[in-house]
Design an enzyme around this catalytic site. Structure first.
Site, PDB file in Angstrom:
ATOM      1  N   LYS A  34       0.924  -1.171  -0.196  1.00 60.70           N
ATOM      2  CA  LYS A  34       0.191   0.130  -0.198  1.00 60.70           C
ATOM      3  C   LYS A  34       0.807   1.172   0.118  1.00 60.70           C
ATOM      4  O   LYS A  34       1.846   1.391   0.774  1.00 60.70           O
ATOM      5  CB  LYS A  34      -0.860  -0.058   1.247  1.00 60.70           C
ATOM      6  CG  LYS A  34      -2.074   1.305   1.168  1.00 60.70           C
ATOM      7  CD  LYS A  34      -2.760   1.143   2.463  1.00 60.70           C
ATOM      8  CE  LYS A  34      -2.205   2.343   3.080  1.00 60.70           C
ATOM      9  NZ  LYS A  34      -3.154   3.014   4.124  1.00 60.70           N
ATOM     10  N   ASP A  61      -3.828   4.118  -1.784  1.00 60.92           N
ATOM     11  CA  ASP A  61      -4.632   4.467  -0.662  1.00 60.92           C
ATOM     12  C   ASP A  61      -4.732   6.078  -0.523  1.00 60.92           C
ATOM     13  O   ASP A  61      -3.992   6.611   0.411  1.00 60.92           O
ATOM     14  CB  ASP A  61      -4.710   3.776   0.621  1.00 60.92           C
ATOM     15  CG  ASP A  61      -5.747   4.008   1.639  1.00 60.92           C
ATOM     16  OD1 ASP A  61      -6.624   4.417   1.108  1.00 60.92           O
ATOM     17  OD2 ASP A  61      -5.120   3.787   2.926  1.00 60.92           O
ATOM     18  N   LYS A  63      -7.502   7.984  -0.615  1.00 61.67           N
ATOM     19  CA  LYS A  63      -8.786   8.457   0.038  1.00 61.67           C
ATOM     20  C   LYS A  63      -9.188   9.645  -0.625  1.00 61.67           C
ATOM     21  O   LYS A  63      -9.528  10.651  -0.013  1.00 61.67           O
ATOM     22  CB  LYS A  63      -8.531   8.500   1.394  1.00 61.67           C
ATOM     23  CG  LYS A  63      -8.237   7.285   2.123  1.00 61.67           C
ATOM     24  CD  LYS A  63      -8.306   7.284   3.917  1.00 61.67           C
ATOM     25  CE  LYS A  63      -7.976   6.101   4.241  1.00 61.67           C
ATOM     26  NZ  LYS A  63      -6.265   5.796   4.193  1.00 61.67           N
ATOM     27  N   ASP A  66     -13.245  14.892  -2.811  1.00 58.33           N
ATOM     28  CA  ASP A  66     -13.305  16.428  -3.325  1.00 58.33           C
ATOM     29  C   ASP A  66     -14.622  16.437  -4.197  1.00 58.33           C
ATOM     30  O   ASP A  66     -15.340  15.661  -4.421  1.00 58.33           O
ATOM     31  CB  ASP A  66     -11.895  16.369  -3.854  1.00 58.33           C
ATOM     32  CG  ASP A  66     -11.542  17.891  -4.081  1.00 58.33           C
ATOM     33  OD1 ASP A  66     -12.475  18.967  -4.331  1.00 58.33           O
ATOM     34  OD2 ASP A  66     -10.647  18.276  -3.709  1.00 58.33           O
ATOM     35  N   THR A 145     -10.957   2.862  10.762  1.00 56.73           N
ATOM     36  CA  THR A 145     -10.923   1.854  11.701  1.00 56.73           C
ATOM     37  C   THR A 145     -10.343   2.618  13.092  1.00 56.73           C
ATOM     38  O   THR A 145     -10.477   1.763  13.970  1.00 56.73           O
ATOM     39  CB  THR A 145     -10.227   0.682  11.269  1.00 56.73           C
ATOM     40  OG1 THR A 145      -8.979   1.364  10.239  1.00 56.73           O
ATOM     41  CG2 THR A 145     -11.035  -0.306  10.547  1.00 56.73           C
ATOM     42  N   ARG A 228       1.956  -1.089  10.976  1.00 56.19           N
ATOM     43  CA  ARG A 228       2.874  -1.108  11.781  1.00 56.19           C
ATOM     44  C   ARG A 228       3.165  -2.517  12.326  1.00 56.19           C
ATOM     45  O   ARG A 228       4.188  -2.629  12.905  1.00 56.19           O
ATOM     46  CB  ARG A 228       2.403  -0.289  13.042  1.00 56.19           C
ATOM     47  CG  ARG A 228       2.586   1.143  12.823  1.00 56.19           C
ATOM     48  CD  ARG A 228       1.723   2.187  13.477  1.00 56.19           C
ATOM     49  NE  ARG A 228       0.339   1.980  13.398  1.00 56.19           N
ATOM     50  CZ  ARG A 228      -0.815   2.791  13.904  1.00 56.19           C
ATOM     51  NH1 ARG A 228      -0.445   3.505  14.884  1.00 56.19           N
ATOM     52  NH2 ARG A 228      -1.944   2.735  13.685  1.00 56.19           N
TER      53      ARG A 228
HETATM   54  O1  C5P Z   1      -0.231   0.586  11.198  1.00 57.65           O
HETATM   55  P1  C5P Z   1      -1.671  -0.148  10.892  1.00 57.65           P
HETATM   56  O2  C5P Z   1      -1.831  -1.449  10.739  1.00 57.65           O
HETATM   57  O3  C5P Z   1      -2.709   0.478  11.745  1.00 57.65           O
HETATM   58  O4  C5P Z   1      -1.966   0.597   9.520  1.00 57.65           O
HETATM   59  C1  C5P Z   1      -3.032   0.618   9.017  1.00 57.65           C
HETATM   60  C2  C5P Z   1      -3.126   1.518   7.509  1.00 57.65           C
HETATM   61  O5  C5P Z   1      -4.502   1.151   6.984  1.00 57.65           O
HETATM   62  C3  C5P Z   1      -2.812   2.641   7.512  1.00 57.65           C
HETATM   63  O6  C5P Z   1      -2.088   3.094   6.400  1.00 57.65           O
HETATM   64  C4  C5P Z   1      -4.131   3.353   7.413  1.00 57.65           C
HETATM   65  O7  C5P Z   1      -3.948   4.527   6.559  1.00 57.65           O
HETATM   66  C5  C5P Z   1      -4.984   2.414   6.767  1.00 57.65           C
HETATM   67  N1  C5P Z   1      -6.545   2.546   6.891  1.00 57.65           N
HETATM   68  C6  C5P Z   1      -7.213   2.330   8.104  1.00 57.65           C
HETATM   69  N2  C5P Z   1      -8.328   2.627   8.014  1.00 57.65           N
HETATM   70  C7  C5P Z   1      -9.105   2.610   7.168  1.00 57.65           C
HETATM   71  C8  C5P Z   1      -8.684   2.684   5.764  1.00 57.65           C
HETATM   72  C9  C5P Z   1      -7.273   2.833   5.660  1.00 57.65           C
HETATM   73  O8  C5P Z   1      -6.320   2.245   9.215  1.00 57.65           O
HETATM   74  N3  C5P Z   1     -10.537   2.803   7.136  1.00 57.65           N
END
Ligand code: C5P
Length: 248
Positions: A34, A61, A63, A66, A145, A228
């Site tokens: 991603k 991604d 998002k 606009d 999330t 992460r």
């Molecule tokens: O580090 P972590 O596993 O929490 O990363 C989750 C990734 O998913 C981040 O890059 C974040 O931008 C993305 N994301 C999210 N919730 C969403 C859409 C994308 O956490 N609804």
């Protein structure tokens, strides 16, 4: 839909040097990366090219949210990254096969509304057709999330997913807590991208609606986005292998 979801590793870093270091470790087991707002803002389209040059796929991604015309133009630019990649890749001419389509999926925000989402899909189809690649999947972000658990979140996710589907989107980004409901409502071909994945006992960070890889698989997610827990792990390859063994 496949039985197991595919793993997408979120390259949430700033520099191509960090991307290289991660990919050198992860490439043996990871096929999709991603590129999100952090890396794209810091390193730009070069980040997409970098992933493509290593023969891997990109989930872009950004998002988009606009006015319809601006989102349509941004989506067209994202689709055209595929052409720029082919032309700029130095080893392209030596390849036996044409360059694979690297940006295979991208995000818009469902909050942008039906007209904006329709414009996004139409622009993706038109630009893909113009350069002779398959249209990338366009999925809509429903509720982040990191939002806390509120009583009506699943209603909101369902409402936004219905809007996305009616506008022609291929699927949505939603937490594992809503993926079963979405799979049951929209059927096997609807794309469900689930972030907020944490191996059992993992640190949640700022994510609230989290789930383990096994739960997300059980609930029917198509793709799991993990940042992460892999990127910040002492041993990213071991972390990725652990997650893959939970889902396969
Ligand atoms: O580090 P972590 O596993 O929490 O990363 C989750 C990734 O998913 C981040 O890059 C974040 O931008 C993305 N994301 C999210 N919730 C969403 C859409 C994308 O956490 N609804």
């Amino acid at each position: 839909m496949k039985n197991s979801p595919s793993l997408i590793v979120a390259l949430d870093v700033n520099t191509l040097a960090e991307v290289r270091e991660l990919m050198e470790r992860l490439d043996p087991v990871v096929d999709i990366y991603k590129v999100g707002s952090q890396l794209f803002t810091a390193s730009g389209p070069a980040a997409v090219r970098f992933v493509e040059a290593r023969g891997k796929k990109v989930f872009l991604d950004l998002k988009f949210h606009d006015i319809p015309n601006t989102v349509a133009s941004a989506v067209s630019s994202a689709v055209s990254l595929n052409v720029a990649i082919e032309r700029s890749s130095t080893d392209y001419k030596d390849r036996k096969k044409p360059a694979q389509q690297s940006v295979f999926m991208m995000t818009v925000h469902t909050c942008g509304g039906a007209e904006m989402m329709k414009a996004a899909v139409e622009a993706a189809a038109k630009s893909a057709d113009a350069i002779g690649v398959a249209r990338p999947l366009v999925v809509g972000v429903t509720v982040l999330t990191s939002d806390s658990k509120e009583a009506n979140i699943s209603d909101l996710v369902l409402e936004r997913a219905k809007l996305a589907k009616a506008a022609g989107l291929d699927g949505v980004v939603a937490s594992c807590h809503e993926s079963k409901m979405l799979r049951d409502t929209f059927g096997k071909d609807f794309v469900i991208v689930t972030p907020g994945i944490r191996p059992a006992g993992g640190d949640a960070g700022d994510q609230k609606r989290i789930a383990t890889p096994a739960e997300a698989k059980k609930n029917g997610s198509s793709f799991l986005v993990v940042g992460r827990p892999i990127v910040a792990a002492k041993d990213p390859l071991a972390a990725a292998k652990g997650i893959l063994s939970e889902i396969n």
